[in-house]
Write a protein that holds these residues in place. Structure first.
Motif, short mmCIF file in Angstrom:
data_model
loop_
_atom_site.label_atom_id
_atom_site.label_comp_id
_atom_site.label_asym_id
_atom_site.label_seq_id
_atom_site.Cartn_x
_atom_site.Cartn_y
_atom_site.Cartn_z
N ARG A 1 0.82 -1.20 0.00
CA ARG A 1 0.00 0.00 0.00
C ARG A 1 0.86 1.26 0.00
O ARG A 1 0.58 2.24 -0.70
CB ARG A 1 -0.91 0.01 1.23
N ARG B 1 2.38 1.90 -3.35
CA ARG B 1 1.37 2.46 -4.25
C ARG B 1 1.13 3.94 -3.92
O ARG B 1 0.99 4.78 -4.81
CB ARG B 1 0.07 1.66 -4.11
N ARG B 2 1.11 4.27 -2.63
CA ARG B 2 0.86 5.66 -2.21
C ARG B 2 1.92 6.60 -2.79
O ARG B 2 1.60 7.64 -3.37
CB ARG B 2 0.87 5.73 -0.69
N ILE C 1 1.79 6.97 -6.60
CA ILE C 1 0.74 7.91 -6.99
C ILE C 1 1.21 9.34 -6.80
O ILE C 1 0.93 10.22 -7.62
CB ILE C 1 -0.52 7.65 -6.14
N SER D 1 -3.21 5.93 2.40
CA SER D 1 -2.78 5.25 1.17
C SER D 1 -3.91 4.43 0.57
O SER D 1 -4.16 4.48 -0.63
CB SER D 1 -1.58 4.33 1.49
N GLU E 1 -5.80 5.10 -2.99
CA GLU E 1 -5.74 4.06 -4.01
C GLU E 1 -7.14 3.69 -4.47
O GLU E 1 -7.38 3.50 -5.66
CB GLU E 1 -5.02 2.83 -3.47
N LYS E 2 -8.07 3.58 -3.52
CA LYS E 2 -9.45 3.25 -3.88
C LYS E 2 -10.06 4.32 -4.79
O LYS E 2 -10.74 4.01 -5.77
CB LYS E 2 -10.32 3.08 -2.62
N ASN F 1 -8.37 4.06 -8.22
CA ASN F 1 -8.76 2.82 -8.89
C ASN F 1 -10.16 2.91 -9.47
O ASN F 1 -10.46 2.33 -10.51
CB ASN F 1 -8.67 1.63 -7.93
#
Length: 582
Positions: free
Chosen positions: A206, A209-210, A213, A273, A277-278, A281
């Motif tokens: 996570r 990914r954070r 981004i 995070s 991400e949600k 996405n």
């Protein structure tokens, strides 16, 4: 011969705009290749740069934003460009070349690349080239900020004299290791110990990914390396110190975070995070919406496609395929079982026999590797003795139109002039559904002649009911309430994403290797080729740049590389075995 046949083109920083997307279609329709993956980088490629990043003196400008908007890994791509120095020109050269019927590279078109200025974004990676993961991780504690989640750890690099292509492929291979593959490696960890290690893996995934981004590639890669190291660790992790001592990619800073997670079960920043991400996405899971657009929309506080429609209505006029991604959003996120894949292929082959009995169609991708469920279908077309991809493209066009007439094709996501004639009204209907004004020009939307790929929405007849559709409703991804007015999805009878593409018959073996995958396997075998002084692409195995060794027989390609043949059904296992041994 088509103008761009045998040529490769790379759009920088991306080709998300409608103009650049249209130019990419022009390239493909003229037998050119648009590079979409770092493994396809080639020193003979032509780099097409968005004009908005070029000043009046033909120099690159707005470099920080330019690098952040890359869709591929910027440090890999840019280091390759600086090392190999391919031609770099304005993207609008494509239309000029098509007008005059030849490719010219006059000095006034060349974009001037200042190496010192453009590498500043990568000084962290280049500065310590040649050092190990452990050394990079040990330095991290002195570099991290006071934030509990601001961690950095660098990737290891091979000696600077090694080909940057090999470095790029190796880094990509080591970092592109999805969390889902942890399940396949579960036998490395005792059943009772899975929860602690799995918690760490998910936490660092996570955080990676954070920061990805946010555009912080440095910290993102540190977390990715830590996650991969924990995935491969064969014992239960009981403390941060144990992880620092035993796992090369874990330094003191990350060890501290591991200890916090083990003590508290979480880490400050994880919720942020996950929420970010949600949100992203939700947008990027829609067909034709990229991460750059999603980040921009999120930054402006837009929560739904309806919000985007109010703020940027021109997006849905210009990039009309998004309308169908939105309309079939829920359907296209549902997996399909092998029975349904078989039935779709059967329908395609039955119709193809009437269109051209000599042409063949075969499934590629995860299906041919034995996957029980597939997200979409890739169907490869070839014809014995036929190396004319324009002819194959026209066969696919006739087939797609025949399937549309039969009611199997629900929508087209690319347009040739003939397809626009029969499908244009459907596009205009979706535009009106959004209460948008349809452009006045006659040829809306724009179409490209002689396409070599066709992206479709495909729906079987209602009587075919796959078993898997009994999936519980809570596992299905839903549109937000404000977005449901556009939905054409049906959980009981879903539309599917199906892609048609073709290859020369003489290149069938190389094409099968490319399209069977997975990506990790393709990277591995291409690196093997580079190490032996060869080059492997979807067009064949070459000695040097242009001496073709083999392209038709995939088993012969393995033989020339000195490797045992690995069948499609064994490639996932082979890659996972290599990962365990690493």
């Amino acid at each position: 011969m088509a103008l761009f046949q045998g040529k490769k083109f790379l759009f920088l920083p991306n080709c998300r705009s409608s103009t650049l997307s249209f130019l990419s279609q022009l390239i493909r329709s003229n037998d050119g290749t648009v590079i979409c993956d770092v493994e396809e980088l080639d020193k003979q490629m032509i780099t097409l740069i968005n004009k908005s990043f070029i000043d009046k003196d033909q120099k690159l400008t707005n470099k920080e934003l330019f690098l952040k908007e890359f869709e591929m890994d910027p440090d890999i791509v840019w280091s390759f460009i600086l090392h190999e120095r391919p031609a770099c020109v304005e993207a609008n050269c494509i239309s000029e070349w098509l007008k005059i019927g030849k490719i010219t590279l006059p000095p006034e078109f060349n974009v001037l690349i200042d190496e010192e200025d453009t590498t500043t974004g990568f000084h962290v990676i280049n500065e310590h080239a040649g050092q190990s993961n452990k050394e990079a991780s040990d330095r991290e504690s002195s570099m991290e900020s006071q934030s509990d989640t601001d961690i950095g750890s660098e990737t290891s690099h091979k000696d600077s004299h090694e080909s940057p292509f090999v470095q790029a492929a190796s880094r990509e291979e080591s970092l592109d290791n999805p969390i889902s593959e942890t399940v396949a490696n579960a036998d490395l960890v005792d059943e009772e110990n899975v929860s602690k290690n799995e918690t760490l893996i998910k936490a660092f995934g996570r955080l990676a990914r954070r920061y990805e981004i946010k555009g912080d590639q440095y910290r993102s890669k540190g977390y990715k390396l830590a996650k991969i190291g924990i995935e491969r660790y064969p014992h239960e992790i009981l403390s941060g110190e144990q992880a620092r001592r035993d796992i090369a990619s874990v330094g003191p800073g990350i060890a501290k975070k591991i200890q916090i997670i083990l003590d508290t079960g979480s880490l400050p920043g994880l919720d942020e995070s996950f929420d970010l991400e949600k949100k992203l996405n939700y947008f990027t899971q829609c067909h034709d919406v990229g991460i750059y657009s999603a980040k921009r929309w999120n930054l402006l506080g837009l929560q739904s496609f309806a919000d985007v429609l109010k703020k940027f209505p021109e997006v849905f006029i210009r990039d009309w395929p998004i309308l169908f991604g939105w309309s079939y959003y829920e359907d296209w996120l549902m997996k399909m079982c092998r029975d349904e894949c078989d039935e779709i292929l059967n329908v395609v082959r039955t119709t193809l026999k009437r269109v051209d009995p000599a042409c063949s169609a075969e499934l590629q991708g995860s299906y041919v590797r034995g996957a029980q469920e597939c997200g979409d279908l890739d169907i490869l077309f070839h014809k014995k003795g036929c190396d004319n991809t324009t002819e194959l493209g026209r066969i696919m066009e006739k087939l797609a139109l025949a399937l549309y007439d039969q009611g199997y094709v629900e929508c087209f996501l690319q347009l040739s002039p003939k397809i626009r004639q029969v499908f244009g009204s459907r596009i205009r209907e979706r535009v009106r559904k959004c209460k948008l004004k349809i452009p006045s020009q006659e040829e809306y939307p724009p179409a490209v002649a002689d396409l070599k790929k066709y992206f479709l929405g495909f729906k079987l007849k209602s009587e075919f009911k796959p078993r898997y559709l009994e999936t519980s409703a809570d596992k299905l991804i839903k549109l937000e309430t404000d977005d449901r007015f556009m939905s054409l999805s049906s959980s009981s009878h879903p539309c599917r994403r199906v892609d048609f593409f073709c290859c020369k018959y003489s290149e069938l073996g190389a094409a099968r290797i490319q399209w069977t995958g997975p990506k990790e396997f393709n990277r591995w075998i291409r690196i093997k080729a580079v190490q032996k002084g060869m080059k492997l692409t979807q067009h064949g195995l070459y000695r040097g740049e242009n001496i073709l060794l083999e392209s038709f027989d995939d088993k012969r390609i393995f033989e020339l590389l000195g490797e045992e043949y690995v069948g499609p059904e064994d490639r996932n296992r082979m890659i996972k075995k290599r990962q365990k041994q690493s």
